[in-house]
Write an enzyme that holds these catalytic residues in place. Sequence first.
Site, PDB file in Angstrom:
ATOM      1  N   ALA A   2       4.598   6.023   6.772  1.00 45.88           N
ATOM      2  CA  ALA A   2       3.733   7.188   6.566  1.00 45.88           C
ATOM      3  C   ALA A   2       4.526   8.480   6.724  1.00 45.88           C
ATOM      4  O   ALA A   2       4.368   9.429   5.942  1.00 45.88           O
ATOM      5  CB  ALA A   2       2.565   7.151   7.555  1.00 45.88           C
ATOM      6  N   GLU A   3       5.388   8.539   7.747  1.00 50.81           N
ATOM      7  CA  GLU A   3       6.197   9.737   7.959  1.00 50.81           C
ATOM      8  C   GLU A   3       7.176   9.936   6.807  1.00 50.81           C
ATOM      9  O   GLU A   3       7.384  11.058   6.327  1.00 50.81           O
ATOM     10  CB  GLU A   3       6.951   9.633   9.281  1.00 50.81           C
ATOM     11  CG  GLU A   3       6.036   9.714  10.501  1.00 50.81           C
ATOM     12  CD  GLU A   3       6.823   9.658  11.796  1.00 50.81           C
ATOM     13  OE1 GLU A   3       8.051   9.867  11.755  1.00 50.81           O
ATOM     14  OE2 GLU A   3       6.222   9.407  12.846  1.00 50.81           O
ATOM     15  N   TYR A   4       7.790   8.837   6.359  1.00 52.38           N
ATOM     16  CA  TYR A   4       8.739   8.922   5.248  1.00 52.38           C
ATOM     17  C   TYR A   4       8.035   9.452   3.996  1.00 52.38           C
ATOM     18  O   TYR A   4       8.544  10.348   3.311  1.00 52.38           O
ATOM     19  CB  TYR A   4       9.346   7.547   4.982  1.00 52.38           C
ATOM     20  CG  TYR A   4      10.258   7.511   3.775  1.00 52.38           C
ATOM     21  CD1 TYR A   4      11.608   7.830   3.880  1.00 52.38           C
ATOM     22  CD2 TYR A   4       9.769   7.166   2.517  1.00 52.38           C
ATOM     23  CE1 TYR A   4      12.442   7.809   2.781  1.00 52.38           C
ATOM     24  CE2 TYR A   4      10.589   7.138   1.404  1.00 52.38           C
ATOM     25  CZ  TYR A   4      11.928   7.456   1.541  1.00 52.38           C
ATOM     26  OH  TYR A   4      12.737   7.432   0.456  1.00 52.38           O
ATOM     27  N   LYS A  82      -0.355  -4.552  -2.349  1.00 56.76           N
ATOM     28  CA  LYS A  82       0.992  -3.991  -2.303  1.00 56.76           C
ATOM     29  C   LYS A  82       1.765  -4.735  -1.215  1.00 56.76           C
ATOM     30  O   LYS A  82       1.555  -4.510  -0.026  1.00 56.76           O
ATOM     31  CB  LYS A  82       0.960  -2.492  -2.010  1.00 56.76           C
ATOM     32  CG  LYS A  82       2.343  -1.853  -2.073  1.00 56.76           C
ATOM     33  CD  LYS A  82       2.293  -0.367  -1.776  1.00 56.76           C
ATOM     34  CE  LYS A  82       3.683   0.242  -1.885  1.00 56.76           C
ATOM     35  NZ  LYS A  82       4.642  -0.380  -0.960  1.00 56.76           N
ATOM     36  N   ARG A 103      16.184  -4.686  -5.954  1.00 55.64           N
ATOM     37  CA  ARG A 103      15.918  -3.404  -6.607  1.00 55.64           C
ATOM     38  C   ARG A 103      17.137  -2.486  -6.527  1.00 55.64           C
ATOM     39  O   ARG A 103      17.473  -1.804  -7.472  1.00 55.64           O
ATOM     40  CB  ARG A 103      14.718  -2.705  -5.953  1.00 55.64           C
ATOM     41  CG  ARG A 103      14.349  -1.397  -6.644  1.00 55.64           C
ATOM     42  CD  ARG A 103      13.464  -0.528  -5.763  1.00 55.64           C
ATOM     43  NE  ARG A 103      12.212  -1.176  -5.440  1.00 55.64           N
ATOM     44  CZ  ARG A 103      11.131  -1.124  -6.198  1.00 55.64           C
ATOM     45  NH1 ARG A 103      11.158  -0.466  -7.330  1.00 55.64           N
ATOM     46  NH2 ARG A 103      10.015  -1.720  -5.833  1.00 55.64           N
ATOM     47  N   GLU A 140       8.070 -10.153  -5.536  1.00 53.07           N
ATOM     48  CA  GLU A 140       8.332  -9.819  -4.138  1.00 53.07           C
ATOM     49  C   GLU A 140       8.719 -11.055  -3.345  1.00 53.07           C
ATOM     50  O   GLU A 140       8.019 -12.078  -3.373  1.00 53.07           O
ATOM     51  CB  GLU A 140       7.070  -9.206  -3.514  1.00 53.07           C
ATOM     52  CG  GLU A 140       7.333  -8.334  -2.337  1.00 53.07           C
ATOM     53  CD  GLU A 140       7.724  -6.922  -2.754  1.00 53.07           C
ATOM     54  OE1 GLU A 140       8.018  -6.117  -1.851  1.00 53.07           O
ATOM     55  OE2 GLU A 140       7.729  -6.618  -3.967  1.00 53.07           O
ATOM     56  N   LYS A 255      -2.556  -0.501 -11.672  1.00 52.48           N
ATOM     57  CA  LYS A 255      -1.765  -0.294 -12.881  1.00 52.48           C
ATOM     58  C   LYS A 255      -2.689  -0.249 -14.097  1.00 52.48           C
ATOM     59  O   LYS A 255      -3.667  -1.000 -14.174  1.00 52.48           O
ATOM     60  CB  LYS A 255      -0.766  -1.442 -13.079  1.00 52.48           C
ATOM     61  CG  LYS A 255       0.198  -1.653 -11.923  1.00 52.48           C
ATOM     62  CD  LYS A 255       1.065  -2.884 -12.154  1.00 52.48           C
ATOM     63  CE  LYS A 255       1.969  -3.162 -10.962  1.00 52.48           C
ATOM     64  NZ  LYS A 255       2.742  -4.412 -11.118  1.00 52.48           N
ATOM     65  N   CYS A 391      18.183 -17.654  31.601  1.00 49.43           N
ATOM     66  CA  CYS A 391      18.220 -18.452  32.830  1.00 49.43           C
ATOM     67  C   CYS A 391      18.792 -19.802  32.433  1.00 49.43           C
ATOM     68  O   CYS A 391      18.261 -20.472  31.533  1.00 49.43           O
ATOM     69  CB  CYS A 391      16.814 -18.616  33.408  1.00 49.43           C
ATOM     70  SG  CYS A 391      16.729 -19.825  34.755  1.00 49.43           S
TER      71      CYS A 391
END
Length: 631
Positions: A2-4, A82, A103, A140, A255, A391
């Site tokens: 989202a930030e990108y 997606k 890609r 994908e 699309k 351990c």
Amino acid sequence: DAEYDGLLEELQRIEDEHPELRSPDSPTQRVGAPPREDLGTVPHDPPMQSLRAIREPQEFVRFVDHCRNVLDREPRLVAEPKYDGLSVELIYESGVLRLAGTRGDGTTGEDVYANIRTIRQIPLRLVGGKTPERLVVRGEVYMRTDDFATFNRKQEEAGERTFANPRNAAAGSLRQLDPNVTARRPLRFFAWALARGTSDRPRSHWGCLQRLSDLGFPLNQECERLRPDAAEEWFRALAERREHLDYEIDGAVFKVDDLTAYDDLGSRATDPRWAVAWKFAPRHARARIREIEAQVGRTGALTPVARLEPVHIGGVEVTRASLHNQDEIDRLEVMVGDTVEVERAGDVIPHVVRVHKQARNGNERAYHLPARCPACGEAVARPGDEAVTRCINQGCPARRQGALEHFVSRSAMDIDGLGPKLLHRLVEAGLVTEPADIFELEREQLEQLELVGAKQADNLIAAIRNAHENATLSRLLFALGIPHVGRSLASDLAQAFGSLAALRDADLDAIRALEGVGEVVAQSVRAWFDREANRALLAHLHRLGIDPRIEQQGSRLQGKTVVLTGRLSSMDRGTAEQAVRSQGGKASSSVSGNTDILVVGEDPGARKLTAADDHGVEQIDEQRFREMVGR
């Protein structure tokens, strides 16, 4: 993400307002990242563009209005999930897979042909219908969330690199220089497009998807052709189903269906104007770390886990998040008391992705894994160049507890009703010290425990007896918890050696010779069988009559393609797919003209049922399926 996306959109606006600031190496002018030169390269023609991300209904309306204005008609759309994986291009010539690339930067990708061939869902030779002279498939590569959880846990226990999410795991797996490593990773594939350059390509995107299905490619049954006014409702419904999907998605793709309209609609520098990616709200939140504690797994691996002030992510209250290992703590510079960003992916345990250092007030304190095991008090060690601290006390109660929980789990011996609390009580009472002891439990012993009533004791004894009588070699090999041996490799070892005795006595070369087994795995298997305690365990199981031989490869489903839909009450999806393969069949994820049987469980998917009706596929219930696979 989202930030990108937000930063990229801000950069795009600046460049639109000030074109003189746009440079050739701007992120708005390229897709993805440059390919790794050590893998070789594959060109893309046409380029593999990214999709413009939108987050609000108004943005979708603007997309539809643009298409309507340019085409002077209402566009028919195709809606698809997606996927949160790695996009690839596959090129077939005369029906045979010849090239495969990531890609990359959009015009040139990394050559991953050798690795792509290890993914069983990708056909190496096309089947069904007329084989096109040239086929350019885009799709994908991904990991299912349950496969990712198992894979990451094994990586952590083995002291190897763990991954933040299924997407990173899929990308890292496909970019391995050694295809044998990729072959051991649980990768899957969805096809989502036929690109230009394909011989006799259908004129619609929906037609392309049907062509791909007919040729044997796995397609997603969530895909749907619809009118624009139905898109938002479809998107909302997909968002609600998101938590129940067995793969990661981060939104939906819409699309224009008519491929002949693409030239009229045109493209920007990096994305086409005939498609958009409608993103879901991000599944992460800020939380404060109250404390960090080390948990001990069945292989002795110490995993630091952050205890958080409760926070809701995706409708679920989260109070813990994994920090994986000390290296990850050091890399993120995590301190107790920090405010951190926590991300949740499907059913995978949440994990810390970054620290908000600006929120520190000076009361935070550093954390280091303890020098002694928190469960047994013995010294811990970090062997060689492993990332995991362990351990090494074989008698550690936490290790023993973890091994027992794994042994009785559904994917292993599947002893229903024997949960962690009851196992812990059995160990405390001295009734169970190793897995074989479970098969010697008696009803009276169970009733003496406060946690077990008479009815529960009867059910548990019946479940133990069922596991004893129906033990298979592959299940037992997986249940034993041999490092690096997952369900798939356990099945391969069972087929190759046929018995525990044969595998126990096999030399390193014989194990190494098995396809998909490298040096590290072979050494791990050999070392497990060399330990005296493990040989004693096998002897104990043998005395109890638990020494299964190879499940003979059946032929009831020989040459048939089987698809499952809905939940099965008697087995999980992975077990059912393995049962299909054990009878000579092929387990597929989507219904097509090549599907022979659809197994219908509880709450089946409507699209698979409709597709089965359209293609005249035989539909059977769970009982009939169990009869066919001998379960």
